[in-house]
Motif scaffolding. Structure first.
Motif, PDB file in Angstrom:
ATOM      1  N   ARG A  77      32.814 -25.179 -41.946  1.00 21.75           N
ATOM      2  CA  ARG A  77      32.378 -26.583 -41.975  1.00 21.75           C
ATOM      3  C   ARG A  77      32.177 -27.118 -43.393  1.00 21.75           C
ATOM      4  O   ARG A  77      31.624 -28.188 -43.592  1.00 21.75           O
ATOM      5  N   SER A 125      34.401 -13.289 -41.512  1.00 20.48           N
ATOM      6  CA  SER A 125      33.886 -13.891 -40.284  1.00 20.48           C
ATOM      7  C   SER A 125      32.533 -13.380 -39.785  1.00 20.48           C
ATOM      8  O   SER A 125      31.793 -14.153 -39.201  1.00 20.48           O
ATOM      9  N   PRO A 126      32.167 -12.116 -39.961  1.00 23.25           N
ATOM     10  CA  PRO A 126      30.844 -11.728 -39.460  1.00 23.25           C
ATOM     11  C   PRO A 126      29.754 -12.546 -40.177  1.00 23.25           C
ATOM     12  O   PRO A 126      29.638 -12.505 -41.405  1.00 23.25           O
ATOM     13  N   LEU A 127      29.014 -13.296 -39.417  1.00 20.36           N
ATOM     14  CA  LEU A 127      28.083 -14.258 -40.010  1.00 20.36           C
ATOM     15  C   LEU A 127      27.049 -13.564 -40.895  1.00 20.36           C
ATOM     16  O   LEU A 127      26.542 -12.506 -40.551  1.00 20.36           O
ATOM     17  N   GLY A 155      25.684 -21.147 -41.801  1.00 23.23           N
ATOM     18  CA  GLY A 155      25.031 -21.974 -40.800  1.00 23.23           C
ATOM     19  C   GLY A 155      23.600 -21.532 -40.560  1.00 23.23           C
ATOM     20  O   GLY A 155      23.184 -20.436 -40.955  1.00 23.23           O
ATOM     21  N   ASP A 156      22.828 -22.393 -39.879  1.00 18.87           N
ATOM     22  CA  ASP A 156      21.436 -22.041 -39.584  1.00 18.87           C
ATOM     23  C   ASP A 156      21.367 -20.827 -38.653  1.00 18.87           C
ATOM     24  O   ASP A 156      20.469 -19.987 -38.791  1.00 18.87           O
ATOM     25  N   GLY A 157      22.343 -20.703 -37.742  1.00 20.42           N
ATOM     26  CA  GLY A 157      22.357 -19.532 -36.862  1.00 20.42           C
ATOM     27  C   GLY A 157      22.551 -18.241 -37.646  1.00 20.42           C
ATOM     28  O   GLY A 157      21.958 -17.203 -37.336  1.00 20.42           O
ATOM     29  N   ALA A 158      23.352 -18.311 -38.703  1.00 23.49           N
ATOM     30  CA  ALA A 158      23.648 -17.113 -39.509  1.00 23.49           C
ATOM     31  C   ALA A 158      22.407 -16.568 -40.201  1.00 23.49           C
ATOM     32  O   ALA A 158      22.370 -15.392 -40.580  1.00 23.49           O
ATOM     33  N   THR A 161      20.899 -13.226 -38.869  1.00 25.05           N
ATOM     34  CA  THR A 161      21.603 -11.940 -38.881  1.00 25.05           C
ATOM     35  C   THR A 161      20.944 -10.972 -39.866  1.00 25.05           C
ATOM     36  O   THR A 161      20.338 -11.396 -40.863  1.00 25.05           O
ATOM     37  N   ASN A 185      22.305 -27.603 -38.994  1.00 27.46           N
ATOM     38  CA  ASN A 185      22.857 -28.639 -38.103  1.00 27.46           C
ATOM     39  C   ASN A 185      22.278 -28.547 -36.689  1.00 27.46           C
ATOM     40  O   ASN A 185      22.757 -29.175 -35.764  1.00 27.46           O
ATOM     41  N   TRP A 187      22.273 -26.436 -34.313  1.00 23.82           N
ATOM     42  CA  TRP A 187      22.919 -25.685 -33.234  1.00 23.82           C
ATOM     43  C   TRP A 187      23.659 -24.480 -33.792  1.00 23.82           C
ATOM     44  O   TRP A 187      24.137 -24.509 -34.924  1.00 23.82           O
ATOM     45  N   ALA A 188      23.752 -23.449 -32.983  1.00 21.13           N
ATOM     46  CA  ALA A 188      24.614 -22.310 -33.277  1.00 21.13           C
ATOM     47  C   ALA A 188      25.343 -22.055 -31.956  1.00 21.13           C
ATOM     48  O   ALA A 188      24.714 -21.604 -30.990  1.00 21.13           O
ATOM     49  N   PHE A 189      26.621 -22.408 -31.912  1.00 18.19           N
ATOM     50  CA  PHE A 189      27.317 -22.480 -30.620  1.00 18.19           C
ATOM     51  C   PHE A 189      26.465 -23.334 -29.681  1.00 18.19           C
ATOM     52  O   PHE A 189      26.119 -24.451 -30.058  1.00 18.19           O
ATOM     53  N   ARG A 250      25.053 -31.274 -35.951  1.00 22.62           N
ATOM     54  CA  ARG A 250      26.453 -31.012 -35.587  1.00 22.62           C
ATOM     55  C   ARG A 250      26.852 -32.021 -34.523  1.00 22.62           C
ATOM     56  O   ARG A 250      26.481 -31.890 -33.372  1.00 22.62           O
ATOM     57  N   HIS A 254      30.997 -26.854 -31.055  1.00 18.44           N
ATOM     58  CA  HIS A 254      31.208 -25.776 -32.024  1.00 18.44           C
ATOM     59  C   HIS A 254      32.625 -25.838 -32.600  1.00 18.44           C
ATOM     60  O   HIS A 254      32.827 -25.786 -33.801  1.00 18.44           O
TER      61      HIS A 254
HETATM   62  C1  LIG Z   1      27.650 -11.459 -36.762  1.00 15.58           C
HETATM   63  C2  LIG Z   1      28.374 -12.487 -35.940  1.00 15.58           C
HETATM   64  N1  LIG Z   1      27.928 -12.785 -34.695  1.00 15.58           N
HETATM   65  C3  LIG Z   1      28.576 -13.708 -33.952  1.00 15.58           C
HETATM   66  C4  LIG Z   1      29.670 -14.361 -34.440  1.00 15.58           C
HETATM   67  C5  LIG Z   1      30.401 -15.403 -33.586  1.00 15.58           C
HETATM   68  N2  LIG Z   1      30.071 -16.754 -34.081  1.00 15.58           N
HETATM   69  C6  LIG Z   1      30.921 -17.414 -34.875  1.00 15.58           C
HETATM   70  S1  LIG Z   1      30.313 -18.924 -35.339  1.00 15.58           S
HETATM   71  C7  LIG Z   1      28.903 -18.695 -34.425  1.00 15.58           C
HETATM   72  C8  LIG Z   1      27.820 -19.733 -34.417  1.00 15.58           C
HETATM   73  C9  LIG Z   1      27.360 -20.008 -35.801  1.00 15.58           C
HETATM   74  O1  LIG Z   1      26.278 -20.910 -35.809  1.00 15.58           O
HETATM   75  P1  LIG Z   1      25.729 -21.396 -37.184  1.00 15.58           P
HETATM   76  O2  LIG Z   1      25.549 -20.243 -38.108  1.00 15.58           O
HETATM   77  O3  LIG Z   1      24.536 -22.243 -36.906  1.00 15.58           O
HETATM   78  O4  LIG Z   1      26.940 -22.279 -37.775  1.00 15.58           O
HETATM   79  P2  LIG Z   1      27.532 -23.653 -37.180  1.00 15.58           P
HETATM   80  O5  LIG Z   1      28.616 -23.253 -36.212  1.00 15.58           O
HETATM   81  O6  LIG Z   1      26.423 -24.392 -36.524  1.00 15.58           O
HETATM   82  O7  LIG Z   1      28.082 -24.367 -38.341  1.00 15.58           O
HETATM   83  C10 LIG Z   1      28.925 -17.449 -33.792  1.00 15.58           C
HETATM   84  C11 LIG Z   1      27.830 -16.956 -32.933  1.00 15.58           C
HETATM   85  C12 LIG Z   1      30.122 -14.003 -35.739  1.00 15.58           C
HETATM   86  N3  LIG Z   1      31.173 -14.613 -36.308  1.00 15.58           N
HETATM   87  N4  LIG Z   1      29.443 -13.095 -36.462  1.00 15.58           N
END
Ligand SMILES: Cc1ncc(C[n+]2csc(CCOP(=O)(O)OP(=O)(O)O)c2C)c(N)n1
Ligand SMILES: [Mg+2]
Length: 349
Positions: A77, A125-127, A155-158, A161, A185, A187-189, A250, A254
């Motif tokens: 993004r 790719s692994p967040l 991302g905020d979801g990352a 980890t 944003n 949301w995470a997915f 967001r 996703h």
């Molecule tokens: C360690 C890991 N777990 C799961 C995923 C799958 N995955 C890809 S994007 C995503 C959501 C990410 O959310 P966020 O970090 O908030 O970023 P946004 O999509 O909101 O920009 C997930 C779960 C991944 N790539 N790596």
């Protein structure tokens, strides 16, 4: 006048920010069309409503093309950040359409490519793991005594980890000149922030590791620019790792396959009313930085630029299948024992 809009930026710089915002939007809208026409390989991840975070942050760094400037690692993004750092528009179209001419020869998608001269490295790719990579890169700046900073988006979801926490602690302890951009944003997915963290703000995570942090309205390109400029100045003067939290929303799913029907449409509408491009457009006009005609011309230019780049990429070939096995094995004169020196041609197997 321009001076009162932002103390550090002149008219040309303000209009460059405006152009980068519009170019990011135009490129992604063009990609959406291309995807509907079946040209795009893989997912399409829009940054609608988040463009100011990527553009404002990257613009506050030192950009060079000889490998001596600041460095950044985007998320998917943060396309706008790569455009600001000199990534060629046509290369993004090539990446999204898996063209043989793309920087990764059709093997990788979207922003997953690097240009060390311009100063960016594609995400893995692994967040959360890019924080560790960028901690290493910025540690090398310190060790060589180079006056450079690195920036990593996630991302905020990352931020939930394990890799993210380890990387952050390492960068904090080593006082790496690293700026961490949290794309908050909400949301995470399909998981909302409340299912991701109990904290009010991601800056509280920074406090847990002893680094400075600031939260900023991520729809306001100048606020982002100024917050990152402050963070970069602190990092350059030995202040170590810094965090800037971008607060926004967001506004699409996703990826394009996600209709986002789990999000309240009223909330999406509220954020649509805070569109970063429209907000900046209005401020440019109200401060007399440029006229409506000037801004319309910029929007037409970027539309044209996107169309030309997309048409060029469409006309180029995808790689032949057997090419997939090229560049897999190294050409070392004395191969490691585990390296197979010759690439087998699958057509003759
Ligand atoms: C360690 C890991 N777990 C799961 C995923 C799958 N995955 C890809 S994007 C995503 C959501 C990410 O959310 P966020 O970090 O908030 O970023 P946004 O999509 O909101 O920009 C997930 C779960 C991944 N790539 N790596
Ligand atoms: Mg998110």
């Amino acid at each position: 006048m321009a001076e009162t809009l932002s103390p550090g930026l002149d008219r040309d710089q303000l209009l460059e920010l405006y152009r980068a915002l519009c170019l990011t939007r135009a490129a992604e809208e063009r990609l959406e069309l291309l995807q509907k026409q079946g040209h795009v390989t893989g997912g399409l991840y829009r940054s609608l409503g988040q463009e100011a975070g990527a553009v404002g942050a990257a613009a506050a760094l030192r950009r060079r093309t000889d490998g001596t400037g600041d460095f950044l690692a985007p998320t998917v993004r943060a396309l706008g950040a790569l455009l600001v750092f000199g990534g060629e528009l046509v290369d993004f179209f090539r990446q999204y359409m898996a063209r043989a001419t793309s920087p990764t020869k059709g093997r990788e998608a979207n922003v997953h490519w690097s240009d060390y001269q311009k100063g960016f490295v594609g995400p893995v790719s692994p967040l959360g793991t890019m924080l560790e990579v960028m901690a290493g890169i910025t540690l090398s700046f310190n060790m060589r005594g180079e006056d450079r900073v690195g920036m990593v988006f996630y991302g905020d979801g990352a931020t939930s980890t394990g890799a993210w926490h380890e990387g952050l602690n390492f960068a904090a302890v080593q006082r790496c000149p690293l700026i961490l951009m949290v794309e908050a944003n909400q949301w995470a997915f399909s998981s909302p922030t409340a299912k991701n963290t109990r904290l009010e703000s991601f800056t509280q995570k920074a406090a847990g590791y002893g680094i400075a942090a600031e939260a900023v309205d991520g729809t306001d390109v100048l606020a982002v620019y100024e917050a990152v400029a402050r963070a970069a100045a602190r990092a350059r003067s030995g202040g170590g790792a810094q965090m800037v939290e971008l607060r926004y929303f967001r506004r699409l799913g996703h990826a394009q396959h996600d209709s986002q029907d789990y999000v309240d449409p009223a909330v999406i509408a509220e954020w649509a009313a805070r569109d970063p491009i429209e907000l900046f457009h209005a401020r440019i006009l109200s401060h007399g930085v440029a006229s409506t005609d000037d801004l319309v011309t910029i929007r037409q230019d970027v539309e044209q630029q996107s169309q030309v780049a997309a048409e060029q990429a469409i006309a180029e070939p995808t790689p032949p299948g057997p090419d997939a096995v090229n560049d897999v094995y190294t050409d070392l004169a004395t191969p490691h024992p585990w390296t197979r020196a010759e690439t087998l041609d699958p057509r003759t197997q």
